[in-house]
Structures are given as structure tokens and as C-alpha cells.
Design an enzyme around this catalytic site. Structure first.
Site, PDB file in Angstrom:
ATOM      1  N   LYS A  22      89.094  -1.058 -24.693  1.00 43.25           N
ATOM      2  CA  LYS A  22      89.101  -2.276 -25.526  1.00 43.25           C
ATOM      3  C   LYS A  22      88.911  -1.874 -26.986  1.00 43.25           C
ATOM      4  O   LYS A  22      89.617  -2.341 -27.875  1.00 43.25           O
ATOM      5  CB  LYS A  22      87.969  -3.197 -25.099  1.00 43.25           C
ATOM      6  CG  LYS A  22      87.671  -4.320 -26.087  1.00 43.25           C
ATOM      7  CD  LYS A  22      86.531  -5.209 -25.646  1.00 43.25           C
ATOM      8  CE  LYS A  22      85.192  -4.697 -26.028  1.00 43.25           C
ATOM      9  NZ  LYS A  22      84.823  -4.858 -27.429  1.00 43.25           N
ATOM     10  N   ARG A  92      84.860 -10.684 -33.773  1.00 46.23           N
ATOM     11  CA  ARG A  92      84.638 -10.026 -35.059  1.00 46.23           C
ATOM     12  C   ARG A  92      85.600  -8.866 -35.291  1.00 46.23           C
ATOM     13  O   ARG A  92      85.860  -8.515 -36.434  1.00 46.23           O
ATOM     14  CB  ARG A  92      83.194  -9.587 -35.220  1.00 46.23           C
ATOM     15  CG  ARG A  92      82.685  -8.680 -34.137  1.00 46.23           C
ATOM     16  CD  ARG A  92      81.316  -8.159 -34.518  1.00 46.23           C
ATOM     17  NE  ARG A  92      81.440  -7.209 -35.614  1.00 46.23           N
ATOM     18  CZ  ARG A  92      81.170  -7.491 -36.882  1.00 46.23           C
ATOM     19  NH1 ARG A  92      80.831  -8.719 -37.215  1.00 46.23           N
ATOM     20  NH2 ARG A  92      81.290  -6.568 -37.814  1.00 46.23           N
ATOM     21  N   ARG A 121      75.761  -7.911 -38.241  1.00 44.01           N
ATOM     22  CA  ARG A 121      77.073  -7.261 -38.284  1.00 44.01           C
ATOM     23  C   ARG A 121      77.727  -7.339 -39.688  1.00 44.01           C
ATOM     24  O   ARG A 121      78.805  -7.890 -39.864  1.00 44.01           O
ATOM     25  CB  ARG A 121      78.017  -7.838 -37.236  1.00 44.01           C
ATOM     26  CG  ARG A 121      77.478  -7.961 -35.824  1.00 44.01           C
ATOM     27  CD  ARG A 121      77.294  -6.664 -35.078  1.00 44.01           C
ATOM     28  NE  ARG A 121      78.506  -5.962 -34.772  1.00 44.01           N
ATOM     29  CZ  ARG A 121      79.243  -6.166 -33.674  1.00 44.01           C
ATOM     30  NH1 ARG A 121      78.898  -7.073 -32.816  1.00 44.01           N
ATOM     31  NH2 ARG A 121      80.334  -5.459 -33.454  1.00 44.01           N
ATOM     32  N   PRO A 122      77.051  -6.863 -40.723  1.00 36.46           N
ATOM     33  CA  PRO A 122      77.649  -6.914 -42.064  1.00 36.46           C
ATOM     34  C   PRO A 122      78.914  -6.066 -42.151  1.00 36.46           C
ATOM     35  O   PRO A 122      79.175  -5.235 -41.277  1.00 36.46           O
ATOM     36  CB  PRO A 122      76.553  -6.348 -42.954  1.00 36.46           C
ATOM     37  CG  PRO A 122      75.725  -5.506 -42.069  1.00 36.46           C
ATOM     38  CD  PRO A 122      75.766  -6.156 -40.721  1.00 36.46           C
ATOM     39  N   VAL A 123      79.672  -6.286 -43.228  1.00 36.44           N
ATOM     40  CA  VAL A 123      80.904  -5.505 -43.448  1.00 36.44           C
ATOM     41  C   VAL A 123      80.867  -4.844 -44.830  1.00 36.44           C
ATOM     42  O   VAL A 123      81.923  -4.501 -45.386  1.00 36.44           O
ATOM     43  CB  VAL A 123      82.151  -6.399 -43.295  1.00 36.44           C
ATOM     44  CG1 VAL A 123      82.367  -6.793 -41.843  1.00 36.44           C
ATOM     45  CG2 VAL A 123      82.072  -7.623 -44.207  1.00 36.44           C
ATOM     46  N   ASP A 124      79.674  -4.643 -45.365  1.00 38.77           N
ATOM     47  CA  ASP A 124      79.546  -4.103 -46.726  1.00 38.77           C
ATOM     48  C   ASP A 124      80.183  -2.721 -46.890  1.00 38.77           C
ATOM     49  O   ASP A 124      80.786  -2.425 -47.924  1.00 38.77           O
ATOM     50  CB  ASP A 124      78.079  -4.055 -47.141  1.00 38.77           C
ATOM     51  CG  ASP A 124      77.228  -3.265 -46.160  1.00 38.77           C
ATOM     52  OD1 ASP A 124      77.320  -3.549 -44.948  1.00 38.77           O
ATOM     53  OD2 ASP A 124      76.521  -2.344 -46.570  1.00 38.77           O
ATOM     54  N   ASP A 303      76.751   1.078 -26.532  1.00 40.02           N
ATOM     55  CA  ASP A 303      77.431   0.172 -25.592  1.00 40.02           C
ATOM     56  C   ASP A 303      77.082   0.465 -24.138  1.00 40.02           C
ATOM     57  O   ASP A 303      77.510  -0.271 -23.250  1.00 40.02           O
ATOM     58  CB  ASP A 303      78.956   0.271 -25.769  1.00 40.02           C
ATOM     59  CG  ASP A 303      79.402  -0.310 -27.091  1.00 40.02           C
ATOM     60  OD1 ASP A 303      80.565  -0.109 -27.457  1.00 40.02           O
ATOM     61  OD2 ASP A 303      78.573  -0.952 -27.777  1.00 40.02           O
ATOM     62  N   ARG A 396      85.430 -10.592 -21.654  1.00 36.58           N
ATOM     63  CA  ARG A 396      85.905 -10.096 -22.958  1.00 36.58           C
ATOM     64  C   ARG A 396      86.175  -8.589 -22.877  1.00 36.58           C
ATOM     65  O   ARG A 396      87.041  -8.079 -23.575  1.00 36.58           O
ATOM     66  CB  ARG A 396      84.850 -10.354 -24.041  1.00 36.58           C
ATOM     67  CG  ARG A 396      84.637 -11.806 -24.370  1.00 36.58           C
ATOM     68  CD  ARG A 396      83.745 -11.934 -25.564  1.00 36.58           C
ATOM     69  NE  ARG A 396      84.205 -11.028 -26.603  1.00 36.58           N
ATOM     70  CZ  ARG A 396      83.434 -10.611 -27.606  1.00 36.58           C
ATOM     71  NH1 ARG A 396      82.182 -11.016 -27.688  1.00 36.58           N
ATOM     72  NH2 ARG A 396      83.901  -9.789 -28.516  1.00 36.58           N
TER      73      ARG A 396
HETATM   74  C1  EPZ Z   1      82.259  -1.085 -32.822  1.00 37.88           C
HETATM   75  O1  EPZ Z   1      81.698  -2.201 -33.501  1.00 37.88           O
HETATM   76  C2  EPZ Z   1      82.502  -1.552 -31.403  1.00 37.88           C
HETATM   77  N1  EPZ Z   1      83.452  -2.661 -31.404  1.00 37.88           N
HETATM   78  C3  EPZ Z   1      81.177  -1.995 -30.768  1.00 37.88           C
HETATM   79  O2  EPZ Z   1      81.446  -2.347 -29.407  1.00 37.88           O
HETATM   80  C4  EPZ Z   1      80.220  -0.808 -30.781  1.00 37.88           C
HETATM   81  O3  EPZ Z   1      78.964  -1.223 -30.262  1.00 37.88           O
HETATM   82  C5  EPZ Z   1      80.043  -0.308 -32.225  1.00 37.88           C
HETATM   83  O4  EPZ Z   1      81.326   0.016 -32.789  1.00 37.88           O
HETATM   84  C6  EPZ Z   1      79.160   0.925 -32.297  1.00 37.88           C
HETATM   85  O5  EPZ Z   1      79.692   1.941 -31.502  1.00 37.88           O
HETATM   86  C7  EPZ Z   1      84.779  -2.381 -31.554  1.00 37.88           C
HETATM   87  O6  EPZ Z   1      85.178  -1.252 -31.729  1.00 37.88           O
HETATM   88  C8  EPZ Z   1      85.711  -3.553 -31.483  1.00 37.88           C
HETATM   89  P1  EPZ Z   1      79.678  -0.410 -36.419  1.00 37.88           P
HETATM   90  P2  EPZ Z   1      81.505  -2.147 -35.107  1.00 37.88           P
HETATM   91  O7  EPZ Z   1      80.386  -0.839 -37.654  1.00 37.88           O
HETATM   92  O8  EPZ Z   1      82.609  -1.395 -35.720  1.00 37.88           O
HETATM   93  C9  EPZ Z   1      76.149  -1.571 -39.306  1.00 37.88           C
HETATM   94  C10 EPZ Z   1      81.313  -3.645 -27.468  1.00 37.88           C
HETATM   95  O9  EPZ Z   1      80.360  -4.025 -26.773  1.00 37.88           O
HETATM   96  N2  EPZ Z   1      77.197  -1.797 -40.319  1.00 37.88           N
HETATM   97  O10 EPZ Z   1      79.739   1.023 -35.996  1.00 37.88           O
HETATM   98  O11 EPZ Z   1      81.233  -3.521 -35.579  1.00 37.88           O
HETATM   99  C11 EPZ Z   1      76.191  -2.611 -38.204  1.00 37.88           C
HETATM  100  O12 EPZ Z   1      75.465  -3.759 -38.571  1.00 37.88           O
HETATM  101  C12 EPZ Z   1      81.202  -3.700 -28.980  1.00 37.88           C
HETATM  102  O13 EPZ Z   1      82.406  -3.194 -27.024  1.00 37.88           O
HETATM  103  C13 EPZ Z   1      76.819  -2.100 -41.629  1.00 37.88           C
HETATM  104  O14 EPZ Z   1      75.635  -2.180 -41.941  1.00 37.88           O
HETATM  105  O15 EPZ Z   1      80.159  -1.296 -35.198  1.00 37.88           O
HETATM  106  C14 EPZ Z   1      75.545  -1.903 -37.045  1.00 37.88           C
HETATM  107  O16 EPZ Z   1      74.129  -2.019 -37.147  1.00 37.88           O
HETATM  108  C15 EPZ Z   1      79.861  -4.244 -29.453  1.00 37.88           C
HETATM  109  N3  EPZ Z   1      77.774  -2.336 -42.567  1.00 37.88           N
HETATM  110  C16 EPZ Z   1      75.962  -0.444 -37.252  1.00 37.88           C
HETATM  111  O17 EPZ Z   1      76.413  -0.346 -38.604  1.00 37.88           O
HETATM  112  C17 EPZ Z   1      79.118  -2.265 -42.267  1.00 37.88           C
HETATM  113  O18 EPZ Z   1      79.961  -2.463 -43.174  1.00 37.88           O
HETATM  114  C18 EPZ Z   1      77.097  -0.007 -36.342  1.00 37.88           C
HETATM  115  O19 EPZ Z   1      78.161  -0.893 -36.529  1.00 37.88           O
HETATM  116  C19 EPZ Z   1      79.480  -1.952 -40.933  1.00 37.88           C
HETATM  117  C20 EPZ Z   1      78.509  -1.725 -39.995  1.00 37.88           C
END
Ligand code: EPZ
Length: 417
Positions: A22, A92, A121-124, A303, A396
Site C-alpha cells: 500500500k 492523508r 501529521r504535519p507536512v512542514d 507500522d 484501508r
Molecule cells: C508513511 O507515512 C506511511 N504512510 C505510514 O504508514 C508510516 O507509518 C510512516 O510513513 C512511517 O513509516 C504511507 O506511506 C502512505 P512520516 P508518512 O512522514 O509519510 C513527522 C500505515 O499504517 N513529520 O515518515 O506520513 C510525522 O509527524 C501508515 O500504513 C513531520 O514532523 O510518515 C511523524 O511523527 C501510517 N513533518 C514522523 O515525522 C513532516 O513534514 C514520521 O512521519 C513530515 C513528517
């Protein structure tokens, strides 16, 4: 709303085919925006999140044919680089369209995704990286408005975010000049996306390592690509097999994508055999406690944290589980306690004291992986029936999970309400 009913206490035995990932499929579909000729994906999983991404991209004008495990995507029909709130809020990962839209069209208007059950889940980091490449980013009524011709840049991510790494890798493909990304995520899904983008004609090296370099190109064509196997689905089935003292083999999996998880399964007392794409896990005797700390790849995958917690509720001894990646990823704890587990929470740490057995109970699914943990707990429960409500959370990320667990001997069924 559907429910899943489970009568546990039966060891799972047999083999199950792992589907395409996924968390690879979703960014791959977004990356197809960059392709100026049709693309084909093979081994696509049939999941609600894939349908949601299909709906968003189709709304934007992409034509998508999805039959069985085969998907063709043609982005020539996209005229407006705009992703509306009512579609983005449902999933998201829709936010992954921002980088490709900006890179291809020079502008994009994408709704902020908002938080979810496991955190804000910020995107900063996504936005800071795009600004480093010369984009002008403003926030307007809950939307990210991005514009500008992208130029190659050196950018170190504050945290090895999977999504931000994917956004910036996709954007850099069409930026002018060289981009060097450091402190990037190294997950197998990043490597898979890099392969796909290079198939379109991008010039990426290091995807899957701790530094990614990209030389921008003027245009990208089409490609055919086989989606990498879903390591989290593989880990979920293996955890279920060990937790029920069974003997489960996952097919079409890659043990290199689960290094820490498999080591931890061995530590709790499972026997693990790997041959080619087959991973077999057997629980020959009792299970014992171990400590888990989640980290970005190649550390223990966040995960798989909830699924491992379910298994550890009946392991001998006390396990300490630290969740380092998300701020609220213990949604399964309250429900596991209702099933007889003995767990205390202290911030991002869970103390899990092993108990003799769990009992079935009516429980509520919340986020995707917490829901998978409740299914595993239901399979473990030696007494009573477990009814998991709000099963759409599970759908999902897992394809027909009740049918595939039943094929391993589980007494499980889906009831439509
Ligand atoms: C991906 O999410 C996966 N989703 C998540 O899987 C997975 O848990 C995660 O990576 C970590 O491995 C997809 O690939 C669709 P991150 P993503 O950005 O990209 C912080 C599942 O169950 N962060 O690596 O959103 C964030 O808040 C899902 O299949 C910032 O602070 O994860 C988190 O604490 C859930 N600023 C950490 O980084 C940002 O701009 C990791 O998030 C981006 C992230």
C-alpha cells in the site's frame, strides 16, 4: 458498517500470498502525474486507500484503468493542478500529489491533509524542502498554494520522513540542475519509487540509502513497474502466526525489508526460516518478552508496533515498547486491556506485562495498524468471541483479511450490519 467476528485459540497454519505494498502504491500513483506517456503498475493491491487515490487523481483528470492487480494511468488529461479538501481529507497520502503537480505545472493548490488518529501529521518538512528548491509556498483557507520553477538544491530533512522524502524526490526530477537530499527515509518503498521514476527517465541515485541525488530532466515518459511486496502485511501475518503458536509462511515477501522485526520475532522465541521470497515463522514453545523501540527503516517499523504489542500481551515476562515515530500510536492499548491484557502507558512508552490468556470481547477498530492488532488479539483469545467494529479501518490496508486468515485455519467471519 461491517464487523469481523473471531473465535480464537486456534494456531494459524499454512501459507499466504503477500500483496503489493500500500505504502508504495500510493506514492507511485501520485508520481504518475509526472509521466507524459501512459504508465502501467503490476501487483497493485485492492485496497480502499488505493480506491481513494484513484478517485482523487481521476477527479483531477487522470484516466485510470484498474482491473485485478493491473493499473494503467494516463496523466495527459490533467488540466488543473488542484486537490480539493473533501478528497484529500479522506486519506492523508493524497498530499503526495503536491510535489509532482508543482514540478510538472509550475503551480499547485492542494488541501492540507489534517491530522489523524495517530498524530497531527504535519507536512512542514515537505514544504521547507520545496521552498529550498525555489518554490513560493503560501497557506490559503486550509490549502497549500505552491508556485515557481524548481531549481536543484541541497536539503537536509529535519527527520527522515517517508512522505517528505517522496515529495522531494518527485519534485527534484523536474527541477533544473542537481538536488542532493540528506537525512532521508530509507524505507523499501522509497527505493521502489526511485526505480519507478528512473523508469520514466528520471536521473535518481541513492533511493533507499541515506543520501539521494537527482539530476533534473525536462520531461518524463511512461513506464511499466511491479509494485514491491508489502512488508507490513507480511509482518502482520507472521506476527499472527507466532502469536497463535502456529506455523505461518508468507510468500512473495522480502526478508531484507523486515530486518529488525524478524530479529525480534526470534527473540520472543519464534523459529524463522527464509528461502527466496518465502518467510516461515513457527512458535515451537512458549513466547517470552522482549523490548521494542520503533525507528525509521531499518529500525523496527512503527507500522508493526501494535501487532507486536498484541503478541507480547501473552509472552512470559514484561516487555517495554517505545514508539518514537508517532506521538499517539497506542490506540490499541485500551481495547487490549478490555481483552485482559496488562499494559501501562507512560508517554511514548508502553509497559506490557505478560498474562496467561486473553478473552474475546467487542472492540472498536481505530487506526489501520491498531485494528490489525485487535484482530491478532482476537485470534489469540482462548475464551469468548471478539467482534471488531469499524472494519473499514482494516480494509484501508489489508485485502479481505478475514478470508486470508480463514485460509490459515482461523475461525473468523465478516458480518454486514
Ligand atoms: C508513511 O507515512 C506511511 N504512510 C505510514 O504508514 C508510516 O507509518 C510512516 O510513513 C512511517 O513509516 C504511507 O506511506 C502512505 P512520516 P508518512 O512522514 O509519510 C513527522 C500505515 O499504517 N513529520 O515518515 O506520513 C510525522 O509527524 C501508515 O500504513 C513531520 O514532523 O510518515 C511523524 O511523527 C501510517 N513533518 C514522523 O515525522 C513532516 O513534514 C514520521 O512521519 C513530515 C513528517
Amino acid at each position: 458498517m461491517d464487523k469481523i467476528l473471531i473465535r480464537g485459540g486456534k494456531p494459524l497454519r499454512g501459507a499466504v500470498q503477500v500483496r503489493g505494498a500500500k505504502n508504495a502504491t500510493l506514492p507511485l500513483m501520485a508520481a504518475a502525474i509526472l509521466a507524459e506517456a501512459p504508465c502501467t503498475l503490476h501487483n497493485v493491491p485492492c485496497l480502499h486507500d488505493v480506491f481513494s487515490m484513484d478517485k482523487l487523481l481521476s477527479h483531477m483528470g487522470m484516466s485510470i484503468e484498474f482491473t485485478g492487480r493491473y493499473m494503467t494511468l494516463d496523466a495527459s488529461g490533467i488540466v488543473e493542478p488542484y486537490a480539493p479538501y473533501d478528497l484529500v481529507r479522506k486519506m492523508r497520502a493524497s498530499f503526495f500529489v503536491l510535489g509532482p503537480l508543482l514540478a510538472r505545472f509550475g503551480r499547485a493548490r492542494v488541501s492540507l491533509p489534517g491530522g489523524c488518529a495517530i498524530g497531527t501529521r504535519p507536512v512542514d518538512i515537505h514544504l521547507k524542502g520545496l521552498e529550498a528548491m525555489g518554490a513560493t509556498i503560501t497557506l490559503d483557507e486550509g490549502y497549500v498554494v505552491a508556485e515557481g520553477r524548481l531549481k536543484g538544491a541541497n536539503f537536509a530533512l529535519d527527520f527522515p520522513s517517508v512522505g517528505a522524502t517522496e515529495t522531494l524526490m518527485m519534485a527534484a526530477c523536474r527541477a533544473e540542475g542537481l538536488t542532493r537530499l540528506t537525512n532521508v527515509a530509507r524505507e523499501p518503498e522509497i527505493e521502489d519509487l526511485g526505480k519507478f521514476l528512473n523508469g520514466l527517465g528520471a536521473r535518481i541515485s541513492g533511493a533507499g540509502s541515506d543520501m539521494i541525488t537527482v539530476v533534473g530532466v525536462d520531461a518524463l515518459g511512461g513506464t511499466e513497474h511491479v509494485v514491491v511486496a508489502d512488508r507490513i502485511e507480511a509482518g502482520t501475518f507472521l506476527a499472527a502466526g507466532v502469536a497463535t503458536h502456529g506455523d505461518v509462511t508468507v510468500l512473495n515477501a522480502n526478508a531484507d525489508h523486515l530486518p529488525t522485526f524478524l530479529r525480534k520475532l526470534r527473540e520472543v522465541g519464534a523459529e524463522i526460516e527464509v528461502s527466496g521470497g518465502r518467510i516461515r515463522a513457527r512458535a515451537l514453545n512458549g513466547l517470552h518478552a522482549t523490548d521494542i523501540t520503533t525507528h525509521p527503516f531499518p529500525g523496527f517499523a512503527t507500522d508493526l508496533q501494535a501487532q507486536m504489542m498484541a503478541l507480547l500481551t501473552c509472552a512470559q515476562g514484561t516487555s517495554i515498547i517505545k514508539e518514537n515515530v508517532f506521538e499517539n500510536r497506542f490506540m490499541q492499548v485500551a481495547e487490549l486491556i478490555r481483552m485482559g491484557a496488562d499494559i501501562d502507558l507512560d508517554g511514548n512508552t508502553a509497559i506490557v506485562r505478560g498474562v496467561e490468556r486473553l478473552s474475546g470481547a467487542p472492540v472498536m477498530a481505530s487506526d489501520l495498524r491498531a485494528s490489525a492488532a485487535l484482530v491478532i488479539a482476537g485470534l489469540m483469545a482462548e475464551r469468548g468471541e471478539t467482534a471488531v467494529a469499524r472494519v473499514y479501518h482494516i480494509d484501508r490496508g489489508y485485502e479481505r483479511i478475514e478470508e486470508r486468515l480463514a485460509s490459515l485455519g482461523a475461525d473468523i467471519e465478516r458480518v454486514r450490519e
